[in-house]
Design a protein around this motif. Structure first.
Motif, PDB file in Angstrom:
ATOM      1  N   TRP A   1      58.124  67.740  34.510  1.00 34.51           N
ATOM      2  CA  TRP A   1      57.221  67.481  36.199  1.00 34.51           C
ATOM      3  C   TRP A   1      55.682  67.977  36.024  1.00 34.51           C
ATOM      4  CZ3 TRP A   1      55.923  70.496  39.846  1.00 34.51           C
ATOM      5  CH2 TRP A   1      56.894  71.485  39.970  1.00 34.51           C
ATOM      6  N   PRO A   2      55.836  68.981  35.091  1.00 35.53           N
ATOM      7  CA  PRO A   2      54.762  69.236  35.655  1.00 35.53           C
ATOM      8  C   PRO A   2      53.507  68.716  35.535  1.00 35.53           C
ATOM      9  CG  PRO A   2      56.320  71.409  35.366  1.00 35.53           C
ATOM     10  CD  PRO A   2      56.314  70.306  35.147  1.00 35.53           C
ATOM     11  N   TYR A   3      53.744  67.765  34.057  1.00 32.50           N
ATOM     12  CA  TYR A   3      52.604  67.709  33.100  1.00 32.50           C
ATOM     13  C   TYR A   3      52.495  66.251  33.815  1.00 32.50           C
ATOM     14  CZ  TYR A   3      51.943  71.300  30.336  1.00 32.50           C
ATOM     15  OH  TYR A   3      52.038  72.762  29.848  1.00 32.50           O
ATOM     16  N   ARG A   4      54.330  65.069  34.337  1.00 32.50           N
ATOM     17  CA  ARG A   4      53.566  63.987  35.040  1.00 32.50           C
ATOM     18  C   ARG A   4      53.496  64.042  36.323  1.00 32.50           C
ATOM     19  NH1 ARG A   4      58.138  60.816  34.457  1.00 32.50           N
ATOM     20  NH2 ARG A   4      59.936  61.436  33.037  1.00 32.50           N
ATOM     21  N   LEU A   5      53.622  65.439  36.771  1.00 31.38           N
ATOM     22  CA  LEU A   5      52.336  65.538  38.126  1.00 31.38           C
ATOM     23  C   LEU A   5      50.699  65.146  37.666  1.00 31.38           C
ATOM     24  CD1 LEU A   5      51.756  65.377  40.746  1.00 31.38           C
ATOM     25  CD2 LEU A   5      52.675  67.519  40.985  1.00 31.38           C
ATOM     26  N   GLY A   6      50.648  66.023  36.556  1.00 32.65           N
ATOM     27  CA  GLY A   6      49.308  66.097  36.430  1.00 32.65           C
ATOM     28  C   GLY A   6      48.769  65.125  35.730  1.00 32.65           C
ATOM     29  N   SER A   7      49.607  64.295  35.346  1.00 37.03           N
ATOM     30  CA  SER A   7      49.356  63.322  34.835  1.00 37.03           C
ATOM     31  C   SER A   7      48.074  61.945  35.627  1.00 37.03           C
ATOM     32  CB  SER A   7      50.087  61.768  34.294  1.00 37.03           C
ATOM     33  OG  SER A   7      50.399  62.745  33.825  1.00 37.03           O
ATOM     34  N   LEU A   8      48.642  62.709  36.941  1.00 37.72           N
ATOM     35  CA  LEU A   8      47.431  62.282  38.501  1.00 37.72           C
ATOM     36  C   LEU A   8      45.974  61.789  37.532  1.00 37.72           C
ATOM     37  CD1 LEU A   8      48.317  61.070  40.861  1.00 37.72           C
ATOM     38  CD2 LEU A   8      48.359  63.106  42.214  1.00 37.72           C
ATOM     39  N   TRP A   9      46.082  63.235  37.671  1.00 39.86           N
ATOM     40  CA  TRP A   9      44.133  63.153  37.436  1.00 39.86           C
ATOM     41  C   TRP A   9      43.964  63.035  35.466  1.00 39.86           C
ATOM     42  CZ3 TRP A   9      46.637  66.873  40.182  1.00 39.86           C
ATOM     43  CH2 TRP A   9      47.481  67.982  39.946  1.00 39.86           C
ATOM     44  N   SER A  10      45.076  63.205  34.540  1.00 35.48           N
ATOM     45  CA  SER A  10      44.660  62.570  33.339  1.00 35.48           C
ATOM     46  C   SER A  10      44.237  61.382  32.923  1.00 35.48           C
ATOM     47  CB  SER A  10      45.566  63.335  32.759  1.00 35.48           C
ATOM     48  OG  SER A  10      46.890  62.278  32.709  1.00 35.48           O
ATOM     49  N   GLY A  11      43.795  60.677  34.067  1.00 35.05           N
ATOM     50  CA  GLY A  11      44.107  59.257  33.393  1.00 35.05           C
ATOM     51  C   GLY A  11      42.438  58.854  33.978  1.00 35.05           C
ATOM     52  N   MET A  12      41.864  57.593  34.027  1.00 36.56           N
ATOM     53  CA  MET A  12      40.951  56.953  34.809  1.00 36.56           C
ATOM     54  C   MET A  12      41.259  56.675  36.530  1.00 36.56           C
ATOM     55  SD  MET A  12      38.554  54.021  36.119  1.00 36.56           S
ATOM     56  CE  MET A  12      38.794  53.135  34.772  1.00 36.56           C
ATOM     57  N   GLU A  13      42.364  55.639  36.697  1.00 35.65           N
ATOM     58  CA  GLU A  13      42.529  55.399  38.185  1.00 35.65           C
ATOM     59  C   GLU A  13      43.348  56.476  38.618  1.00 35.65           C
ATOM     60  OE1 GLU A  13      43.227  53.794  35.213  1.00 35.65           O
ATOM     61  OE2 GLU A  13      42.596  52.254  34.948  1.00 35.65           O
ATOM     62  N   GLY A  14      44.029  57.547  38.099  1.00 35.50           N
ATOM     63  CA  GLY A  14      44.274  58.701  39.222  1.00 35.50           C
ATOM     64  C   GLY A  14      43.345  59.630  39.133  1.00 35.50           C
ATOM     65  N   SER A  15      42.473  59.594  38.205  1.00 38.25           N
ATOM     66  CA  SER A  15      41.541  61.107  38.401  1.00 38.25           C
ATOM     67  C   SER A  15      40.539  60.366  39.774  1.00 38.25           C
ATOM     68  CB  SER A  15      40.874  61.126  37.440  1.00 38.25           C
ATOM     69  OG  SER A  15      40.022  60.273  37.053  1.00 38.25           O
ATOM     70  N   LEU A  16      40.711  58.831  39.458  1.00 36.17           N
ATOM     71  CA  LEU A  16      39.143  58.308  40.640  1.00 36.17           C
ATOM     72  C   LEU A  16      40.325  58.391  42.307  1.00 36.17           C
ATOM     73  CD1 LEU A  16      36.535  57.815  40.745  1.00 36.17           C
ATOM     74  CD2 LEU A  16      37.098  54.815  40.545  1.00 36.17           C
ATOM     75  N   LEU A  17      41.410  58.601  42.004  1.00 34.58           N
ATOM     76  CA  LEU A  17      41.519  57.971  43.541  1.00 34.58           C
ATOM     77  C   LEU A  17      41.915  59.469  43.788  1.00 34.58           C
ATOM     78  CD1 LEU A  17      43.574  57.243  45.700  1.00 34.58           C
ATOM     79  CD2 LEU A  17      45.676  57.051  44.545  1.00 34.58           C
ATOM     80  N   LEU A  18      42.163  60.957  42.656  1.00 34.35           N
ATOM     81  CA  LEU A  18      42.239  62.103  43.171  1.00 34.35           C
ATOM     82  C   LEU A  18      41.023  62.367  43.762  1.00 34.35           C
ATOM     83  CD1 LEU A  18      43.200  65.223  44.047  1.00 34.35           C
ATOM     84  CD2 LEU A  18      42.680  65.489  41.849  1.00 34.35           C
ATOM     85  N   TRP A  19      39.833  61.938  42.845  1.00 33.24           N
ATOM     86  CA  TRP A  19      38.539  62.391  43.977  1.00 33.24           C
ATOM     87  C   TRP A  19      38.114  61.458  45.115  1.00 33.24           C
ATOM     88  CZ3 TRP A  19      33.687  60.565  44.865  1.00 33.24           C
ATOM     89  CH2 TRP A  19      31.763  60.892  43.792  1.00 33.24           C
ATOM     90  N   CYS A  20      38.295  60.359  44.980  1.00 31.75           N
ATOM     91  CA  CYS A  20      37.786  59.917  46.689  1.00 31.75           C
ATOM     92  C   CYS A  20      38.350  60.624  47.367  1.00 31.75           C
ATOM     93  CB  CYS A  20      38.631  58.350  46.591  1.00 31.75           C
ATOM     94  SG  CYS A  20      38.060  57.602  45.387  1.00 31.75           S
ATOM     95  N   TRP A  21      40.257  61.349  47.219  1.00 34.88           N
ATOM     96  CA  TRP A  21      40.141  62.223  48.042  1.00 34.88           C
ATOM     97  C   TRP A  21      40.026  62.841  48.874  1.00 34.88           C
ATOM     98  CZ3 TRP A  21      44.154  67.050  48.276  1.00 34.88           C
ATOM     99  CH2 TRP A  21      44.543  66.476  48.980  1.00 34.88           C
ATOM    100  N   LEU A  22      39.439  63.567  47.775  1.00 38.64           N
ATOM    101  CA  LEU A  22      38.097  65.136  47.997  1.00 38.64           C
ATOM    102  C   LEU A  22      37.918  64.440  48.308  1.00 38.64           C
ATOM    103  CD1 LEU A  22      39.429  67.012  44.617  1.00 38.64           C
ATOM    104  CD2 LEU A  22      40.566  67.427  47.231  1.00 38.64           C
ATOM    105  N   LEU A  23      36.679  63.910  48.313  1.00 34.11           N
ATOM    106  CA  LEU A  23      35.533  63.249  49.044  1.00 34.11           C
ATOM    107  C   LEU A  23      35.457  63.372  49.957  1.00 34.11           C
ATOM    108  CD1 LEU A  23      32.655  62.493  48.757  1.00 34.11           C
ATOM    109  CD2 LEU A  23      33.051  59.652  48.168  1.00 34.11           C
ATOM    110  N   ALA A  24      36.826  62.317  50.763  1.00 37.51           N
ATOM    111  CA  ALA A  24      37.731  61.834  52.017  1.00 37.51           C
ATOM    112  C   ALA A  24      37.711  63.253  53.191  1.00 37.51           C
ATOM    113  CB  ALA A  24      38.593  60.817  51.690  1.00 37.51           C
TER     114      ALA A  24
END
Length: 645
Positions: A81-104
């Protein structure tokens, strides 16, 4: 369900950002505080909505919702499960979503800190921030949809590339993204101040504080990534001058220059336009780094291979930020004065200006080497690779000069009384390198400069402690001490040695003072991975100092190709590192072909990085004079004039 909620949250976030821009601009034009407040609440709402979308995607990854294309591509049922969650930013779409949230999140918090500095400055920064968040979120909806559904749900996912399943995956990318997005706050505040035509100390205090937070995160993120790459070795050592590695270094260099020149603006009211340019450049370079990672234009091992669809849109966004920021600065440049005035320049100011010149030289070299292959390819001149030697050779001199200035700058006002500390430190540095057998020209020069900086930084720290000053008074000496130790470690690593060869049962390999003895093979297997390790006893003379177990791992099923991947083994001391990797293993004969690396002083890179981050954290502590800027407005709100630059 998750797809519908995610799409709805993203669409609502774009609308909230549009409302934030409109309300903030209207409030600024009409000087209406209630409209400015609406713009702030809209930006906060966008951050909350993006958080909802991020939580939804994270839940889909954790629960294995393989109806989503991103989940099927980024995870598999065999992953923990930790690497499942880490997959949130291991791909382009997920990492961009995280990037947008941190930006906001970062920009929303940043503009909230402007409430004490006047409505128009806050409104302008708010409008710029909402526009940035809205544009990034629109990219998610149009060309990088993290909630796109498959026509038929997958039974299992492709999973992570095995080399990515490392603990550093869980913290390295988010820290870097935090640093990149926090740079949007100085950018937004600077643009707002430029549009008003007044860059006073209100502007620079807020911009510098958030730039410092970004700088700390970028430093920690780069150090974490370098340590990860060094442990794996297959990434190319702790720094391979890879395009995506350089993309993190570029905004760090610009932010470092901004932080130093901002001190001149705060204390001397000089270098205003120059400092504003650094603030704009830092975020622009962060966007260029995000473009290099997500566009697919580079063959970097760190880049997202599936990201080519977003390249044109992201490049357009980068162009708008670069050109727009440059035009705003050019328009207001004349009203900000001539910049640096040579009359009355003290040693301290001269040292800071020299620091900026050195950082600019390094920035030009790294930028040119990073972008040259892309520019050549774009104009049809063919694709080529810039060798790491280009970067290393052309940045060596700026790095050594910066190392010397790191100690000189804080001590410039009382340098005469600290010459003994500098001389003793330089002598100890040279002596230590000779005793350790590292008397190469590069190491000797670096040891001398680092020793002088260590001596001056230690003297500065002791003076601060003797005067009863802590926290921020210790920040600069601590950060400069860390910088000196990190560069000394980098220089020391150039004096390393290596050897390659076969080693069988009962046989030995020797490298420098180390002797490696083959003590047998260890085979292990489970449903996902098969591994073969060679056990090596490590001896210095007749004394056993450790055991290393490098080997080859073969992954099966999702995410694995079955091809063996090397798993390095590392023994690290303050004096040197011994790192061993396996090229191939003949299991029947028990013979392994190994690569053995001895790298002196590498541990000091990580120690230095820790001290740099610690110094930055201390500098973030707000002194008593800054706790309520509204009560100190008369003494700090000084408008830049042509005579003060």
């Amino acid at each position: 369900m998750i797809s519908a909620v995610g799409h709805g949250a993203l669409a609502a976030a774009v609308l909230a950002c549009g409302l934030g821009v409109a309300a903030s601009l209207s409030g600024a034009v009409r000087d209406r505080e209630e409209r400015i407040a609406i713009g702030g609440r809209a930006l906060t709402a966008a951050a909350v909505l993006l958080g909802v979308a991020l939580a939804g995607l994270g839940w889909a990854l954790l629960t294995g919702d393989y109806s989503l294309e991103y989940v099927a591509r980024a995870t598999s049922r065999s992953m923990s499960w930790p690497y499942r969650l880490g997959s949130l930013w291991s791909g382009m779409e997920g990492s961009l979503l995280l990037w947008c949230w941190l930006l906001a999140l970062g920009t929303g918090f940043g503009v909230a800190r402007l409430r004490s500095y006047g409505g128009r400055l806050r409104a302008g920064a708010q409008a710029v921030s909402a526009a940035l968040v809205g544009a990034a979120t629109l990219l998610l909806l149009t060309v990088a949809d993290p909630f796109a559904r498959l026509a038929f749900p997958a039974l299992d996912g492709a999973g992570l590339t095995p080399i990515l399943e490392h603990p550093a995956l869980l913290y390295h990318p988010p820290i870097l993204y935090l640093g990149q997005t926090l740079l949007a706050v100085p950018f937004a505040v600077t643009v707002a101040a430029l549009l008003q035509g007044r860059l006073d100390t209100d502007w620079v205090v807020v911009a510098r504080r958030f730039a410092l937070g970004a700088w700390v995160a970028l430093t920690a993120g780069m150090a974490a990534g370098a340590h990860w790459a060094y442990q794996e070795l297959g990434w190319g050592g702790f720094w391979a001058w890879d395009p995506v590695e350089n993309a993190s270094l570029l905004p760090w260099l610009a932010t470092t220059a901004f932080l130093h020149s901002a001190l001149v603006v705060e204390r001397k009211r000089r270098l205003v336009a120059w400092t504003a340019g650094w603030a704009l450049s830092a975020f622009a370079l962060a966007l260029i780094g995000a473009y290099l990672t997500r566009s697919g234009v580079t063959g970097s091992v760190h880049a997202f291979a599936e990201a080519r669809t977003i390249g044109v849109a992201f490049l357009g966004a980068v162009a708008v930020v670069v050109v727009g920021g440059g035009l705003v600065l050019a328009r207001r440049r004349r009203r900000l004065g001539r910049g640096w005035e040579p009359n009355g320049v003290g040693t301290w100011e001269a040292a800071l200006l020299a620091n900026n010149a050195v950082l600019l030289a390094a920035l030009v070299v790294v930028t040119a080497g990073t972008l040259a292959p892309l520019v050549s390819k774009a104009f049809g001149a063919g694709e080529f690779t810039v060798a790491p030697r280009f970067f290393a050779s052309l940045t060596a001199v700026p790095a050594l000069v910066a190392l010397a200035l790191a100690g000189l700058g804080p001590a410039a006002a009382s340098l005469h009384g600290q010459r003994v500390a500098a001389a003793v430190g330089a002598g100890l540095g040279i002596g230590a390198s000779v005793v350790l057998g590292l008397a190469t020209p590069v190491v000797l020069i670096a040891a001398m400069a680092a020793g002088a900086t260590v001596g001056l930084s230690a003297a500065q720290a002791m003076r601060a402690l003797a005067a009863g000053r802590r926290d921020r008074a210790l920040a600069a000496p601590l950060a400069h001490l860390g910088f000196a130790l990190a560069l000394l470690g980098i220089a020391g690593s150039t004096a390393g040695t290596e050897t390659t060869g076969p080693i069988g049962p009962g046989q030995q390999l020797t490298l420098g003072r180390y002797r490696l003895a083959h003590e047998g093979l260890i085979e292990q297997a489970n449903e996902r991975r098969s591994s073969v390790r060679v056990q090596l006893g490590v001896f210095v003379g007749d004394h056993r100092v450790g055991t290393l177990r490098p080997g080859l791992d073969s992954y099966h099923g999702a995410g694995g190709s079955g091809a063996p991947l090397p798993e390095a083994a590392l023994r690290s001391t303050l004096r040197d590192d011994l790192l061993v990797t396996v090229v191939r293993i003949d299991v029947d004969r028990g013979v392994a072909v190994v690569e053995v690396f001895r790298r002196p002083l590498v541990a000091w890179i990580w120690i230095g990085a820790f001290l740099i981050v610690a110094g930055g954290v201390l500098a973030l502590r707000r002194p008593a004079a800054e706790t309520n800027p509204a009560t100190n407005r008369a003494s700090t709100r000084i408008v830049a004039s042509p005579s003060r630059g």
